[in-house]
Design a protein around this motif. Structure first.
Motif, PDB file in Angstrom:
ATOM      1  N   HIS A 181       0.788  -1.342  -0.138  1.00  0.00           N
ATOM      2  CA  HIS A 181      -0.229   0.098   0.113  1.00  0.00           C
ATOM      3  C   HIS A 181       0.881   1.278   0.018  1.00  0.00           C
ATOM      4  O   HIS A 181       1.765   1.753   0.857  1.00  0.00           O
ATOM      5  CB  HIS A 181      -0.789  -0.052   1.204  1.00  0.00           C
ATOM      6  CG  HIS A 181      -1.901   0.782   1.092  1.00  0.00           C
ATOM      7  ND1 HIS A 181      -1.935   1.988   2.342  1.00  0.00           N
ATOM      8  CD2 HIS A 181      -3.001   1.096   0.366  1.00  0.00           C
ATOM      9  CE1 HIS A 181      -2.920   2.814   2.082  1.00  0.00           C
ATOM     10  NE2 HIS A 181      -3.567   2.393   1.053  1.00  0.00           N
ATOM     11  N   ARG A 182       1.092   1.769  -1.096  1.00  0.00           N
ATOM     12  CA  ARG A 182       1.839   3.051  -1.374  1.00  0.00           C
ATOM     13  C   ARG A 182       3.370   2.811  -1.414  1.00  0.00           C
ATOM     14  O   ARG A 182       3.881   3.517  -0.760  1.00  0.00           O
ATOM     15  CB  ARG A 182       1.421   4.194  -0.319  1.00  0.00           C
ATOM     16  CG  ARG A 182      -0.135   4.582  -0.174  1.00  0.00           C
ATOM     17  CD  ARG A 182      -0.572   5.654   0.714  1.00  0.00           C
ATOM     18  NE  ARG A 182      -1.921   5.394   1.126  1.00  0.00           N
ATOM     19  CZ  ARG A 182      -2.464   6.302   1.852  1.00  0.00           C
ATOM     20  NH1 ARG A 182      -1.886   7.333   2.490  1.00  0.00           N
ATOM     21  NH2 ARG A 182      -3.818   6.196   1.978  1.00  0.00           N
ATOM     22  N   SER A 194       5.145   1.745   2.807  1.00  0.00           N
ATOM     23  CA  SER A 194       4.911   3.289   3.273  1.00  0.00           C
ATOM     24  C   SER A 194       5.049   3.400   4.821  1.00  0.00           C
ATOM     25  O   SER A 194       4.976   4.461   5.083  1.00  0.00           O
ATOM     26  CB  SER A 194       3.397   3.507   2.845  1.00  0.00           C
ATOM     27  OG  SER A 194       2.543   2.831   3.379  1.00  0.00           O
ATOM     28  N   GLU A 253       5.780   7.521   1.316  1.00  0.00           N
ATOM     29  CA  GLU A 253       4.800   6.874   0.420  1.00  0.00           C
ATOM     30  C   GLU A 253       4.853   7.396  -0.989  1.00  0.00           C
ATOM     31  O   GLU A 253       5.167   8.490  -1.334  1.00  0.00           O
ATOM     32  CB  GLU A 253       3.366   6.922   0.807  1.00  0.00           C
ATOM     33  CG  GLU A 253       2.748   8.287   0.847  1.00  0.00           C
ATOM     34  CD  GLU A 253       1.457   8.702   1.477  1.00  0.00           C
ATOM     35  OE1 GLU A 253       1.177   8.386   2.650  1.00  0.00           O
ATOM     36  OE2 GLU A 253       0.577   9.253   0.787  1.00  0.00           O
ATOM     37  N   HIS A 254       4.734   6.529  -1.879  1.00  0.00           N
ATOM     38  CA  HIS A 254       4.420   6.851  -3.212  1.00  0.00           C
ATOM     39  C   HIS A 254       5.829   7.496  -3.938  1.00  0.00           C
ATOM     40  O   HIS A 254       5.795   8.641  -4.772  1.00  0.00           O
ATOM     41  CB  HIS A 254       3.220   7.712  -3.680  1.00  0.00           C
ATOM     42  CG  HIS A 254       2.176   6.864  -3.674  1.00  0.00           C
ATOM     43  ND1 HIS A 254       1.949   5.776  -4.162  1.00  0.00           N
ATOM     44  CD2 HIS A 254       1.038   7.258  -3.124  1.00  0.00           C
ATOM     45  CE1 HIS A 254       0.712   5.345  -4.129  1.00  0.00           C
ATOM     46  NE2 HIS A 254       0.001   6.177  -3.466  1.00  0.00           N
ATOM     47  N   TYR A 278       8.719   2.029  -3.302  1.00  0.00           N
ATOM     48  CA  TYR A 278       8.107   0.894  -4.006  1.00  0.00           C
ATOM     49  C   TYR A 278       9.587  -0.151  -4.057  1.00  0.00           C
ATOM     50  O   TYR A 278       9.481  -1.332  -4.213  1.00  0.00           O
ATOM     51  CB  TYR A 278       8.262   1.510  -5.482  1.00  0.00           C
ATOM     52  CG  TYR A 278       6.874   2.378  -5.464  1.00  0.00           C
ATOM     53  CD1 TYR A 278       5.724   2.078  -4.944  1.00  0.00           C
ATOM     54  CD2 TYR A 278       6.953   3.530  -6.399  1.00  0.00           C
ATOM     55  CE1 TYR A 278       4.711   3.176  -5.156  1.00  0.00           C
ATOM     56  CE2 TYR A 278       5.988   4.404  -6.470  1.00  0.00           C
ATOM     57  CZ  TYR A 278       4.970   4.171  -5.897  1.00  0.00           C
ATOM     58  OH  TYR A 278       3.568   5.215  -6.092  1.00  0.00           O
ATOM     59  N   ILE A 332      -0.348   1.877  -6.428  1.00  0.00           N
ATOM     60  CA  ILE A 332       0.018   3.043  -6.902  1.00  0.00           C
ATOM     61  C   ILE A 332      -1.347   3.988  -7.145  1.00  0.00           C
ATOM     62  O   ILE A 332      -2.372   3.522  -7.738  1.00  0.00           O
ATOM     63  CB  ILE A 332       0.519   3.382  -8.247  1.00  0.00           C
ATOM     64  CG1 ILE A 332       1.924   2.421  -8.202  1.00  0.00           C
ATOM     65  CG2 ILE A 332       0.939   4.598  -8.858  1.00  0.00           C
ATOM     66  CD1 ILE A 332       2.472   2.080  -9.639  1.00  0.00           C
ATOM     67  N   ASP A 333      -1.499   5.224  -6.222  1.00  0.00           N
ATOM     68  CA  ASP A 333      -2.579   6.005  -6.309  1.00  0.00           C
ATOM     69  C   ASP A 333      -2.408   7.126  -7.514  1.00  0.00           C
ATOM     70  O   ASP A 333      -1.087   7.562  -7.413  1.00  0.00           O
ATOM     71  CB  ASP A 333      -2.813   6.863  -5.102  1.00  0.00           C
ATOM     72  CG  ASP A 333      -3.522   5.911  -4.098  1.00  0.00           C
ATOM     73  OD1 ASP A 333      -4.187   5.004  -4.205  1.00  0.00           O
ATOM     74  OD2 ASP A 333      -2.826   5.739  -2.888  1.00  0.00           O
ATOM     75  N   HIS A 388      -1.339  10.179  -3.268  1.00  0.00           N
ATOM     76  CA  HIS A 388      -2.578   9.790  -2.756  1.00  0.00           C
ATOM     77  C   HIS A 388      -3.575  10.985  -2.731  1.00  0.00           C
ATOM     78  O   HIS A 388      -4.802  10.768  -3.004  1.00  0.00           O
ATOM     79  CB  HIS A 388      -2.590   9.316  -1.186  1.00  0.00           C
ATOM     80  CG  HIS A 388      -3.817   8.759  -0.533  1.00  0.00           C
ATOM     81  ND1 HIS A 388      -4.335   9.655   0.263  1.00  0.00           N
ATOM     82  CD2 HIS A 388      -4.696   7.540  -0.603  1.00  0.00           C
ATOM     83  CE1 HIS A 388      -5.503   9.181   0.519  1.00  0.00           C
ATOM     84  NE2 HIS A 388      -5.555   7.973  -0.227  1.00  0.00           N
ATOM     85  N   THR A 428       2.437  15.390   1.789  1.00  0.00           N
ATOM     86  CA  THR A 428       3.521  14.772   1.537  1.00  0.00           C
ATOM     87  C   THR A 428       4.485  15.259   0.692  1.00  0.00           C
ATOM     88  O   THR A 428       5.272  14.748   0.050  1.00  0.00           O
ATOM     89  CB  THR A 428       3.093  13.313   0.490  1.00  0.00           C
ATOM     90  OG1 THR A 428       2.323  13.680  -0.547  1.00  0.00           O
ATOM     91  CG2 THR A 428       1.998  12.445   1.497  1.00  0.00           C
ATOM     92  N   ASN A 474       0.470  -1.843   4.861  1.00  0.00           N
ATOM     93  CA  ASN A 474       1.742  -0.848   4.869  1.00  0.00           C
ATOM     94  C   ASN A 474       3.032  -1.602   5.423  1.00  0.00           C
ATOM     95  O   ASN A 474       4.031  -0.887   5.405  1.00  0.00           O
ATOM     96  CB  ASN A 474       1.555   0.527   5.636  1.00  0.00           C
ATOM     97  CG  ASN A 474       0.309   1.282   5.418  1.00  0.00           C
ATOM     98  OD1 ASN A 474      -0.017   1.536   4.123  1.00  0.00           O
ATOM     99  ND2 ASN A 474      -0.394   1.730   6.076  1.00  0.00           N
TER     100      ASN A 474
END
Ligand code: G3P
Ligand code: CA
Length: 265
Positions: free
Chosen positions: A18-19, A22, A27-28, A33, A46-47, A60, A67, A253
């Protein structure tokens, strides 16, 4: 009941990072990743948001405030402007125990940055967020996935959304990508046969908030061969309970914990 052991998982069971990873990295971002991949996650979550100039980026929130060191809506930034922001230092400040120098001044990745970086070495679980009619988020997403030749290979890409319209649009454009209808229940979830046939017209499965579902809910969806991928499950105890109910994956997460549970640890 509060079972602590997991019966053999005799079906595909996906750990969805999740992200990214994270808990341990901002995150992201690419390092988030990367770490999820290293931990053995089955999918990178990935959002997607869209910039003022129509680029798909991984974020997100609709706004950059939480962020990054910037302020305001993603869609008010051009990609060039967005790339000036620091998407890592907030994490170091917020989570000093997980802070790393290398997180300082990380950039917001575009979806293309991510696809270029990982190619087909990972699986992608992509969410269309706030898709607005006329902005062509779905078309752009599919075009990028085509460009990186990710659509020919089984379940390499899963697409998820809270927006049924967005999923139906993707389904019209491409019948073979597995689609997950996200649900956010405010009350204990129940599901009718009618609801299930409605979902089956376009979706491969359902992604509910895990707190509101029970064994009956999961079994009913599984009886109709729908995948069930609850979010966001961070404790092993909860992962094990859900697995025993028959869910086919979890967003977490902590992909490290998820992978351990999957291995029976
Ligand atoms: O996509 C599953 C889960 O991530 C949905 O909630 O708000 O974290 O995108 P959110
Ligand atoms: Ca998401």
């Amino acid at each position: 009941s509060c079972s602590t052991s997991v019966s053999n998982i005799n079906h595909d069971f996906f750990i969805i990072a999740h992200r990214g990873a994270s808990t341990y990295a901002p995150e992201h971002t690419i390092p988030s990743y990367e770490l999820a991949k290293e931990q053995g996650a089955d999918y990178l979550e990935i959002d997607l948001q869209m910039t003022a100039d129509g680029e798909l980026v991984a974020m997100h929130d609709e706004k950059v405030d939480r962020t990054t060191n910037g302020k305001g809506f993603v869609r008010s930034y051009t990609l060039h402007e967005l790339k000036q922001l620091d998407a890592g230092s907030w994490f170091n400040q917020q989570y000093p125990k997980q802070a790393k120098r290398e997180y300082i001044d990380l950039k917001v990745p575009t979806l293309e940055d991510i696809l270029k970086h990982f190619g087909d070495s990972v699986n992608y679980y992509i969410e269309t967020k706030n898709p607005i009619k006329g902005e062509y988020m779905e078309e752009k997403l599919l075009a990028l996935l085509e460009k990186y030749e990710l659509l020919q290979k089984g379940n390499k890409v899963i697409i998820q959304s809270f927006s049924e319209n967005s999923l139906r649009k993707i389904h019209r454009l491409n019948k073979s990508i597995p689609l997950i209808q996200l649900m956010k229940y405010n009350h204990p979830a129940t599901v009718s046969e009618e609801q299930i046939s409605h979902w089956k017209a376009y979706a491969r499965g359902i992604g509910p908030n895990y707190q509101m579902i029970d064994e009956t809910y999961v079994k009913k969806l599984r009886d109709h061969n729908l995948w069930v991928h609850p979010y966001t499950v961070n404790h092993k105890k909860h992962m094990k309970r859900l697995i025993n109910w028959g869910v086919t994956g979890v967003f977490t997460n902590y992909s490290d914990r998820g992978v351990e549970v999957k291995q029976g640890k």
